[in-house]
Design a protein around this motif. Structure first.
Motif, PDB file in Angstrom:
ATOM      1  N   PRO A 115       0.829  -1.210   0.000  1.00 43.50           N
ATOM      2  CA  PRO A 115       0.000   0.000   0.000  1.00 43.50           C
ATOM      3  C   PRO A 115       0.862   1.259   0.000  1.00 43.50           C
ATOM      4  N   ILE A 116       0.359   2.312  -0.650  1.00 45.79           N
ATOM      5  CA  ILE A 116       1.108   3.561  -0.783  1.00 45.79           C
ATOM      6  C   ILE A 116       1.549   4.094   0.583  1.00 45.79           C
ATOM      7  N   GLY A 117       0.670   4.009   1.569  1.00 45.53           N
ATOM      8  CA  GLY A 117       1.011   4.504   2.904  1.00 45.53           C
ATOM      9  C   GLY A 117       2.203   3.782   3.508  1.00 45.53           C
ATOM     10  N   ILE A 118       2.274   2.479   3.299  1.00 44.96           N
ATOM     11  CA  ILE A 118       3.398   1.684   3.826  1.00 44.96           C
ATOM     12  C   ILE A 118       4.691   2.051   3.106  1.00 44.96           C
ATOM     13  N   ILE A 119       4.601   2.237   1.792  1.00 41.40           N
ATOM     14  CA  ILE A 119       5.783   2.656   1.032  1.00 41.40           C
ATOM     15  C   ILE A 119       6.291   3.995   1.558  1.00 41.40           C
ATOM     16  N   ALA A 120       5.351   4.896   1.863  1.00 33.47           N
ATOM     17  CA  ALA A 120       5.738   6.218   2.368  1.00 33.47           C
ATOM     18  C   ALA A 120       6.430   6.111   3.721  1.00 33.47           C
ATOM     19  N   ILE A 121       5.929   5.244   4.598  1.00 33.33           N
ATOM     20  CA  ILE A 121       6.561   5.063   5.916  1.00 33.33           C
ATOM     21  C   ILE A 121       7.974   4.513   5.768  1.00 33.33           C
ATOM     22  N   LEU A 122       8.188   3.740   4.717  1.00 32.28           N
ATOM     23  CA  LEU A 122       9.503   3.150   4.484  1.00 32.28           C
ATOM     24  C   LEU A 122      10.555   4.200   4.146  1.00 32.28           C
ATOM     25  N   ILE A 123      10.129   5.337   3.577  1.00 30.84           N
ATOM     26  CA  ILE A 123      11.074   6.366   3.129  1.00 30.84           C
ATOM     27  C   ILE A 123      11.944   6.897   4.279  1.00 30.84           C
ATOM     28  N   PRO A 124      11.363   7.322   5.421  1.00 30.86           N
ATOM     29  CA  PRO A 124      12.229   7.791   6.518  1.00 30.86           C
ATOM     30  C   PRO A 124      13.209   6.728   6.998  1.00 30.86           C
ATOM     31  N   ASN A 144      -7.952  10.664   5.836  1.00 31.12           N
ATOM     32  CA  ASN A 144      -7.367   9.784   4.833  1.00 31.12           C
ATOM     33  C   ASN A 144      -5.945   9.467   5.280  1.00 31.12           C
ATOM     34  N   TRP A 145      -5.797   8.331   5.924  1.00 30.16           N
ATOM     35  CA  TRP A 145      -4.505   7.999   6.538  1.00 30.16           C
ATOM     36  C   TRP A 145      -3.432   7.731   5.501  1.00 30.16           C
ATOM     37  N   GLU A 146      -3.842   7.311   4.302  1.00 30.11           N
ATOM     38  CA  GLU A 146      -2.853   7.115   3.244  1.00 30.11           C
ATOM     39  C   GLU A 146      -2.190   8.447   2.896  1.00 30.11           C
ATOM     40  N   VAL A 147      -3.003   9.508   2.789  1.00 25.45           N
ATOM     41  CA  VAL A 147      -2.452  10.840   2.508  1.00 25.45           C
ATOM     42  C   VAL A 147      -1.591  11.311   3.672  1.00 25.45           C
ATOM     43  N   PHE A 148      -2.043  11.045   4.896  1.00 27.67           N
ATOM     44  CA  PHE A 148      -1.282  11.446   6.084  1.00 27.67           C
ATOM     45  C   PHE A 148       0.113  10.837   6.063  1.00 27.67           C
ATOM     46  N   PHE A 149       0.184   9.515   5.851  1.00 30.17           N
ATOM     47  CA  PHE A 149       1.486   8.850   5.845  1.00 30.17           C
ATOM     48  C   PHE A 149       2.295   9.219   4.606  1.00 30.17           C
ATOM     49  N   LEU A 150       1.614   9.497   3.512  1.00 29.98           N
ATOM     50  CA  LEU A 150       2.317   9.922   2.302  1.00 29.98           C
ATOM     51  C   LEU A 150       3.044  11.246   2.549  1.00 29.98           C
ATOM     52  N   LEU A 151       2.353  12.200   3.167  1.00 30.20           N
ATOM     53  CA  LEU A 151       2.987  13.480   3.488  1.00 30.20           C
ATOM     54  C   LEU A 151       4.128  13.291   4.478  1.00 30.20           C
ATOM     55  N   ALA A 152       3.872  12.486   5.511  1.00 31.52           N
ATOM     56  CA  ALA A 152       4.887  12.281   6.550  1.00 31.52           C
ATOM     57  C   ALA A 152       6.151  11.650   5.983  1.00 31.52           C
ATOM     58  N   GLY A 153       6.004  10.795   4.962  1.00 32.85           N
ATOM     59  CA  GLY A 153       7.170  10.144   4.377  1.00 32.85           C
ATOM     60  C   GLY A 153       7.861  10.982   3.323  1.00 32.85           C
ATOM     61  N   LEU A 154       7.079  11.760   2.569  1.00 33.19           N
ATOM     62  CA  LEU A 154       7.659  12.517   1.460  1.00 33.19           C
ATOM     63  C   LEU A 154       8.381  13.782   1.908  1.00 33.19           C
TER      64      LEU A 154
END
Length: 641
Positions: free
Chosen positions: A66-75, A497-507
């Motif tokens: 999921p996009i949110g998980i990928i985003a969390i992986l970035i940090p 929208n938690w996917e957007v939340f984690f996307l911002l937090a990771g990007l």
């Protein structure tokens, strides 16, 4: 869908190949004939960050997770590669406490409060009385109203509220919903560019702009440009765009089911007196069957029964409505004492029962629904909602077979037979969009609408006058929505929208790495090498166009984080106004007109409109080209280059 992802990946690789083609083969002096700065070095740090960017983009396109998980992986990756990324642990986690992340999270809740107030529905219910059956008036009314609403609350919830209303309006007035839904999505995107709060992209861009050039966006700083872009888009959708949008779904069919070609898959059968399955429960008879065959309804002595049916005992004279291919049904009926009744047409009217409350409905999967990426079986949909699933529409395609193994996406449309109690549950479920007949009186409280609008006005005023930061103003708005009982406290977590939340937090920390390592300046240099003979205004237009194309491949927020640092780097090397380039990227990130999956609102209309992928390219390309000329021009007029 997988084939399309491969195509997107190929395009992405081609773009980056153009950027880094012949790196180091052109002397800096060739470029310095126009630009005063020397060629940025291609260091190991830059190489690592570029590799990380490409990896992230590939993951976003293929979505193995999921996009949110990928985003969390970035940090995690940024800290692991700290030697090259130059990002500390504190910086890697800064996205979670960033003003943009908090503001976007709060705006989702405030938008839910406005939905709950009934303001969107009551406005939408007036469209038919205004436009009647005039198609262009309908397009103008829907697009105009959507743009205004999307300018003050997040555009995604606006589209979520309007999709059922628009499709129902289309059915009642015998107009293809395809003609109305692309204007709905495009106007929501363009309306979101009018104020800072219109979309999460604006809020994120403001934060990145503040960090790079110390220039956050004011609440109405780019409103004049947003209004111009919106009016240009509105004019295009009513004129040229209207004729380019195809009629993928027509409502000349006599009922809803006829539009899903159900006549080939629904058959009525009768259980004979000598059937060997008499006295058995339906669950016992069908549990060993591996063929794709479902019982939709049982009629017994003029009484109709639907899910759950497994415990029902089979009796002589029972009439079953079975969904299966005719060949499969014929094979099953052999030696079972089941008589096919092919002369009896299974219509929507036959399945529905106004007394018992059984109804055939369309249910659209909302953006950020818990069922996204899961199959019908995995979420136990039929058991959870006691509904009979007839068909699924994904874009232009209608699926009748193996529905329980179908992976659901935002915008998919489920054709269901439901009971009155299930219908009531689904109406209150924010994971789905359920049509409501616009002839029915919309249930709303005028006081709630005034209260909701007052809360939003207060948030905008506080932020616009800089009395408090926008993040604090929006958090205050959340509290006010809860106190006013427009949002239930338990609903807050569902609204975000938690996917957007984690996307911002990771990007956000990825943006830090792009800037700190000099990657932004390096990529900007490569882009400018390809356009070194063009004047700054043309280069600004190219940045707009390039960002819009990137947004159609990945998310709008990812485009902002990746492209604003590059745009600022290009402006600095040109000796141009960096804020002009920031604005071009920001507006381009809300111009995902070329793809049904480049923006949440496009996803949400893809199924209900029955669109093909190419429809977005055909309709969106002229609008994108038009805006890539108009927006850079007016940026130069208002802010200078």
């Amino acid at each position: 869908m997988f084939g399309f992802k491969v195509k997107k990946l190929f395009i992405l690789i081609l773009v980056f190949s153009l950027l880094f083609l012949n790196i180091g083969q052109v002397e800096a002096a060739d470029f310095n004939t126009q630009f005063s700065l020397n060629s940025p070095s291609f260091t190991s740090n830059v190489a690592v960050v570029i590799a990380l960017i490409i990896l992230v983009l590939i993951l976003f396109i293929l979505e193995p997770l999921p996009i949110g998980i990928i985003a969390i992986l970035i940090p995690v990756i940024l800290v692991t590669l700290k030697r090259w990324t130059e990002v500390s642990t504190e910086q890697a986690l800064s996205g979670f406490s960033n003003n943009a992340t908090i503001t976007v999270m709060a705006m989702f809740v405030i938008s839910r409060g406005m939905q709950n107030s009934g303001a969107v529905e009551i406005l939408g219910s007036k469209i038919e009385s205004f436009a009647g059956r005039n198609k262009k008036k309908q397009v103008g009314a829907i697009a105009g109203l959507t743009g205004v609403m999307a300018s003050i609350i997040n555009n995604t919830p606006v589209v979520a509220a309007f999709v059922p209303m628009v499709t129902n309006l289309a059915r009642r007035t015998k107009i293809s919903p395809s003609k109305l839904l692309i204007p709905l999505s495009y106007s929501a995107m363009l309306g979101g560019t009018i104020t800072l709060l219109g979309t999460s992209t604006n809020i994120l861009a403001s934060e990145v702009s503040a960090r790079l050039i110390d220039h956050p966006f004011g609440m109405f700083e780019f409103t004049k440009l947003g209004i111009i872009a919106f009016l240009v888009g509105l004019f295009y959708l009513i004129t040229v765009g209207y004729y380019l949008i195809p009629e993928r779904i027509t409502y000349e069919a006599k009922d809803l089911m006829d539009g899903y070609e159900m006549d080939e898959f629904l058959t009525e059968v009768e259980i004979t007196e000598d059937s060997p399955i008499l006295g058995q429960s339906i669950g016992e008879v069908f549990k060993e069957i591996e063929t794709d065959l479902d019982i939709i309804q049982i009629t017994r002595k003029d009484e109709q029964f639907m899910e759950p049916l497994n415990v029902k005992t089979i009796r002589a004279g029972d009439h079953f409505v079975i969904k299966a291919e005719r060949s499969i049904l014929s094979e099953f009926a052999k030696n079972k004492g089941i008589k096919l009744l092919p002369d009896l047409q299974v219509s929507q009217n036959k399945l529905e029962d106004s007394v018992q409350g059984q109804k055939v409905v369309e249910l659209v999967v909302s953006d950020n629904s818990f069922v996204e990426g899961k199959t019908i079986n995995e979420v136990h949909f039929l058991e959870r909602y006691n509904a009979s699933l007839l068909a699924i529409r994904h874009g232009e395609k209608i699926r009748h077979n193996s529905l329980k193994d179908f992976t659901l996406r935002a915008g998919d449309v489920l054709l269901l037979l439901v009971s009155r109690s299930t219908l009531n549950r689904l109406e209150d479920n924010k994971n789905f969009m359920l049509e409501r007949d616009i002839t029915e009186e919309v249930d709303f409280n005028f006081k709630d609408i005034v209260t909701g609008l007052g809360i939003i006005a207060s948030v905008i005023t506080l932020a616009a006058l800089n009395l408090v930061s926008i993040s604090i103003a929006t958090l205050g708005g959340v509290v006010a929505m809860v106190v006013a009982k427009l949002v239930d406290p338990r609903e807050i977590y569902e609204a975000i929208n938690w996917e957007v939340f984690f996307l911002l937090a990771g990007l956000i920390p990825l943006g830090v790495a792009i800037e700190k390592t000099g990657t932004a300046r390096f990529i900007a240099y490569q882009l400018l090498r390809l356009t070194d003979s063009f004047p700054p205004l043309i280069i600004l237009g190219i940045f707009y166009l390039f960002t819009a194309l990137l947004t159609s491949l990945i998310s709008n927020n990812a485009s902002v984080v990746l492209m604003i640092p590059v745009a600022v780097g290009a402006a600095n090397q040109l000796g141009a106004n960096p804020f002009a380039f920031v604005l071009a990227v920001t507006f381009a990130s809300s111009s995902a007109f070329l793809s049904p999956i480049g923006y949440q609102t496009n996803l949400m209309i893809y199924g209900p409109g029955g669109y093909k992928f190419r429809d977005f390219i055909v309709v969106g390309t002229p609008l994108l080209v038009l805006l890539s000329i108009i927006i850079p021009f007016f940026i130069s007029v208002f802010w200078g280059i």
